[in-house]
Design a protein around this motif. Structure first.
Motif, mmCIF file in Angstrom:
data_model
loop_
_atom_site.group_PDB
_atom_site.id
_atom_site.type_symbol
_atom_site.label_atom_id
_atom_site.label_comp_id
_atom_site.label_asym_id
_atom_site.label_seq_id
_atom_site.Cartn_x
_atom_site.Cartn_y
_atom_site.Cartn_z
ATOM 1 N N ILE A 167 0.929 1.153 -6.470
ATOM 2 C CA ILE A 167 2.101 1.929 -6.881
ATOM 3 C C ILE A 167 3.393 1.113 -6.949
ATOM 4 N N VAL A 168 4.044 1.193 -8.090
ATOM 5 C CA VAL A 168 5.420 0.725 -8.248
ATOM 6 C C VAL A 168 6.337 1.868 -7.842
ATOM 7 N N ASN A 169 7.314 1.572 -7.009
ATOM 8 C CA ASN A 169 8.233 2.602 -6.522
ATOM 9 C C ASN A 169 9.210 2.990 -7.634
ATOM 10 N N PRO A 170 9.103 4.180 -8.214
ATOM 11 C CA PRO A 170 9.978 4.549 -9.333
ATOM 12 C C PRO A 170 11.416 4.802 -8.897
ATOM 13 N N VAL A 171 11.619 5.140 -7.632
ATOM 14 C CA VAL A 171 12.975 5.434 -7.148
ATOM 15 C C VAL A 171 13.794 4.161 -7.067
ATOM 16 N N THR A 172 13.249 3.119 -6.415
ATOM 17 C CA THR A 172 13.992 1.860 -6.338
ATOM 18 C C THR A 172 14.114 1.220 -7.717
ATOM 19 N N PHE A 173 13.088 1.390 -8.558
ATOM 20 C CA PHE A 173 13.162 0.838 -9.911
ATOM 21 C C PHE A 173 14.323 1.465 -10.683
ATOM 22 N N ALA A 174 14.543 2.763 -10.475
ATOM 23 C CA ALA A 174 15.567 3.481 -11.235
ATOM 24 C C ALA A 174 16.965 3.316 -10.656
ATOM 25 N N THR A 175 17.072 2.834 -9.420
ATOM 26 C CA THR A 175 18.381 2.844 -8.756
ATOM 27 C C THR A 175 18.869 1.469 -8.316
ATOM 28 N N GLU A 176 17.982 0.500 -8.218
ATOM 29 C CA GLU A 176 18.369 -0.807 -7.692
ATOM 30 C C GLU A 176 18.411 -1.869 -8.793
ATOM 31 N N LYS A 177 19.147 -2.943 -8.524
ATOM 32 C CA LYS A 177 19.097 -4.098 -9.407
ATOM 33 C C LYS A 177 17.657 -4.601 -9.458
ATOM 34 N N PRO A 178 17.187 -5.024 -10.630
ATOM 35 C CA PRO A 178 15.792 -5.478 -10.733
ATOM 36 C C PRO A 178 15.427 -6.550 -9.715
ATOM 37 N N VAL B 85 -2.455 9.699 -5.396
ATOM 38 C CA VAL B 85 -1.685 8.466 -5.299
ATOM 39 C C VAL B 85 -2.457 7.540 -4.356
ATOM 40 N N ALA B 86 -2.873 6.366 -4.852
ATOM 41 C CA ALA B 86 -3.771 5.489 -4.096
ATOM 42 C C ALA B 86 -3.166 4.108 -3.895
ATOM 43 N N SER B 87 -3.499 3.491 -2.748
ATOM 44 C CA SER B 87 -2.991 2.154 -2.472
ATOM 45 C C SER B 87 -3.901 1.448 -1.485
ATOM 46 N N ASN B 88 -4.014 0.137 -1.637
ATOM 47 C CA ASN B 88 -4.567 -0.681 -0.572
ATOM 48 C C ASN B 88 -3.577 -0.718 0.589
ATOM 49 N N VAL B 89 -4.090 -0.886 1.803
ATOM 50 C CA VAL B 89 -3.212 -1.040 2.958
ATOM 51 C C VAL B 89 -2.443 -2.353 2.852
ATOM 52 N N TYR B 90 -3.128 -3.401 2.363
ATOM 53 C CA TYR B 90 -2.498 -4.714 2.236
ATOM 54 C C TYR B 90 -2.504 -5.122 0.758
ATOM 55 N N ASP B 91 -1.453 -4.738 0.044
ATOM 56 C CA ASP B 91 -1.309 -5.064 -1.367
ATOM 57 C C ASP B 91 -0.157 -6.046 -1.512
ATOM 58 N N PRO B 92 -0.365 -7.194 -2.186
ATOM 59 C CA PRO B 92 0.657 -8.245 -2.191
ATOM 60 C C PRO B 92 1.867 -7.964 -3.062
ATOM 61 N N ILE B 93 1.786 -7.015 -3.998
ATOM 62 C CA ILE B 93 2.884 -6.833 -4.945
ATOM 63 C C ILE B 93 3.273 -5.373 -5.144
ATOM 64 N N THR B 94 2.412 -4.431 -4.789
ATOM 65 C CA THR B 94 2.783 -3.008 -4.780
ATOM 66 C C THR B 94 2.419 -2.457 -3.403
ATOM 67 N N PRO B 95 3.300 -2.669 -2.427
ATOM 68 C CA PRO B 95 2.968 -2.372 -1.032
ATOM 69 C C PRO B 95 2.778 -0.883 -0.770
ATOM 70 N N LEU B 96 2.034 -0.594 0.280
ATOM 71 C CA LEU B 96 1.728 0.780 0.672
ATOM 72 C C LEU B 96 2.967 1.667 0.785
ATOM 73 N N PRO B 97 4.116 1.205 1.323
ATOM 74 C CA PRO B 97 5.287 2.087 1.394
ATOM 75 C C PRO B 97 5.714 2.656 0.039
ATOM 76 N N SER B 98 5.440 1.942 -1.058
ATOM 77 C CA SER B 98 5.780 2.479 -2.381
ATOM 78 C C SER B 98 4.932 3.707 -2.689
ATOM 79 N N ALA B 99 3.648 3.642 -2.353
ATOM 80 C CA ALA B 99 2.764 4.794 -2.553
ATOM 81 C C ALA B 99 3.196 5.952 -1.662
#
Length: 562
Positions: free
Chosen positions: A254-265, A472-486
């Protein structure tokens, strides 16, 4: 940058086993299915076709885009379609579906009762129009343009960016790289594909998918969707832009859509590394458990920290050699980028450490003043990437499709300097990911100087009530889309989403086979069976290193920082 390794993950998985919803249906559009282009798709059972859609859904007078589609037929009694996006941004859905055997994986995951439909989004490949985005006419032009900059060598640093000399060297590049990026933005705008840049982005991808669904299943049918990595962002935008159209939807990695929409890239990008060092620790732990017979980087009796010390020594050797000769075959910055790619696919760890890592050690040990790197050698990574993405274009320069999509969607940025972004990189390295915080180049750092934004960008809300519950699915240890995003996506959607986790390493749950997760997915897609929220699936007992499984690595994962 999420990005192109999904193709490798799929191959290894198979081997191991603010917007308002406007009408998106483009009337009088039909799809004629036929044979696929063999230069892109090698799977003969697939059907391919095209659909014309408006370039601008708010202003159809602008003209049309032409989407390339691919379809794998349901194996059982057909109940409709599942639309699939493999990620990126910039990955070719048509090429991915054409990977031998992958359609069978998708059909099994979705219960075999849906046709699998995918497409090349705008800016992707050579079959969709607008297609691949190029800003240079050749690789040689690109290399000449960025000669003498970190764009080619990566960022040099050791000791978590604590050496003042490394900091000063990076800041010295800030005005040079900023000027180059400003010029690059204009080159992209003035290139033949520049006229299309404002019509490329995730909102367009969502509306295009709805148009495809309308043409195939009808304008009132629920839309079923499976999106991985960047495909999860398409999914998050889709379910909130068209909540009434949501059928059975699975989002994975999962890519976090909230931070994507509100933060600098660049800030959003740094958060994506939250778990990358833990994945690195998993690789080190597996190597230590395998010992020297299964992982040449390990000596007898080595633990994970001992192997990490060897990696750090290797980075320092490359760093010091580059200070003497900037044209060494492999800089420490380049090594970090290449090594990070291995965090995506656990099934490749054993082979990589035995073959590639051993070669890297020999390369760095052999670096000396006077060594030179050829044009061919430096172009290898671009050639490999184009091959992974199913690109057949004759232009051998790097594609800027990822940049066009990511930056077209990004928040408006005024006055962001390269020095400011470099400070963020230093902070990222010191506080988020010691090993990979200096990942460079990445599209996110160009967005401040990208010349356009998409004509439509969805910036929330992301908590709509959906017509059907999604997974909404995620690995526990994902190197680029971390679990907190999911966890954030599931929290935003509340009762409309169920969070499921896979107790393993790698990018998305496809990184490791799990009978539990596949059964959960197929039960939901075929029968509507929803798992319990926060279900944790274990991965299958396959060897990552000789004699070492993921369960072994998890049982011995060090708790101390590496």
């Amino acid at each position: 940058m999420l990005h192109y390794k999904i193709s490798s993950i799929l191959a290894l998985f198979l081997a191991s086993r603010s917007s308002h919803a406007a009408p998106s249906h483009h009337s009088n559009s039909t799809i004629e299915w036929g044979p696929c282009d063999p230069s892109v798709v090698s799977e003969p059972s697939l059907s391919c076709g095209f659909l014309e859609v408006p370039l601008d859904y708010q202003d159809p007078s602008v003209g049309n885009a032409r989407l390339a589609l691919a379809k794998a037929n349901a194996t059982g009694e057909r109940r409709g379609s599942v639309f699939f996006n493999p990620g990126g941004p910039g990955d070719s859905g048509v090429a991915e579906l054409g990977i031998p055997g992958f359609k069978d994986v998708l059909l099994a995951v979705t219960g075999g009762v849906y046709d699998i439909i995918t497409w090349d989004p705008r800016g992707v490949g050579t079959l969709t129009t607008p297609g691949e985005i190029f800003c240079f006419d050749s690789l040689e032009e690109y290399l000449t343009f960025f000669n003498g900059t970190i764009e080619l060598t990566g960022i040099e640093e050791t000791g978590n960016f604590t050496d003042p000399a490394d900091v000063s060297a990076l800041f010295a590049q800030a005005p040079v790289v900023q000027k180059k990026y400003e010029e690059l933005g204009q080159k992209c705008l003035n290139a033949p594909t520049g006229k299309y840049l404002k019509y490329i982005g995730t909102s367009a991808a969502v509306r295009d998918m709805v148009s495809i669904a309308n043409a195939i299943d009808g304008p009132d049918a629920p839309i079923n969707y499976y999106g991985i990595s960047y495909g999860s962002l398409i999914g998050s935008w889709f379910v909130n832009m068209f909540p009434e159209r949501v059928g059975r939807v699975m989002l994975d990695g999962i890519v976090n859509p909230v931070t994507f929409a509100t933060e600098k890239p660049s800030e959003h990008f740094s958060h994506q590394f939250a778990s990358s060092d833990n994945v690195y620790k998993g690789l080190l732990t597996g190597c230590a458990l395998a010992g020297p017979s299964g992982c040449p980087a390990a000596s007898e009796g080595d633990g994970p920290l001992d192997i990490d010390a060897k990696v750090q020594e290797l980075i320092k050797a490359a760093h010091d050699a580059t200070l003497v000769n900037a044209s060494v075959p492999l800089t420490s910055g380049q090594f970090r980028v290449e090594f990070f790619a291995e965090m995506y696919a656990t099934a490749d760890w054993g082979r990589y450490m035995k073959e590639n890592f051993t070669q890297i050690v020999e390369t760095i040990k052999g670096e000396a003043p006077g060594a030179n790197v050829s044009l061919t050698k430096r172009s290898d990574r671009f050639v490999r990437r184009n091959r992974l993405l199913g690109r057949t274009t004759s232009n051998d320069s790097p594609s800027y499709s990822i940049h066009a999509i990511s930056c077209g969607d990004a928040i408006d940025l005024q006055g962001v300097t390269m020095e400011e972004q470099f400070k963020g990189i230093i902070n990222n390295t010191r506080n988020i990911s010691h090993l990979f915080g200096t990942y460079w180049p990445a599209p996110d750092y160009l967005c401040a100087y990208w010349p356009v934004r998409a004509v439509e960008r969805y910036q929330g809300p992301f908590n709509k009530k959906l017509a059907n519950k999604i997974i909404v699915a995620s690995n526990v240890y994902d190197p680029i889309t971390p679990l907190p995003s999911a966890e954030e996506v599931a929290r935003q959607l509340g009762d409309s989403a169920v969070l499921v986790k896979q107790n393993g390493f790698g990018h998305s749950t496809l990184a490791e086979p799990s009978t539990c997760m596949r059964s959960l997915f197929s039960g939901y897609m075929a029968n509507g069976t929803l798992p319990t929220n926060n279900t944790l699936c274990e991965v299958d007992a396959l060897e990552i290193f000789p004699g070492v499984t993921t369960a072994d690595i998890l049982a011995h994962l060090p708790s101390t920082d590496v």
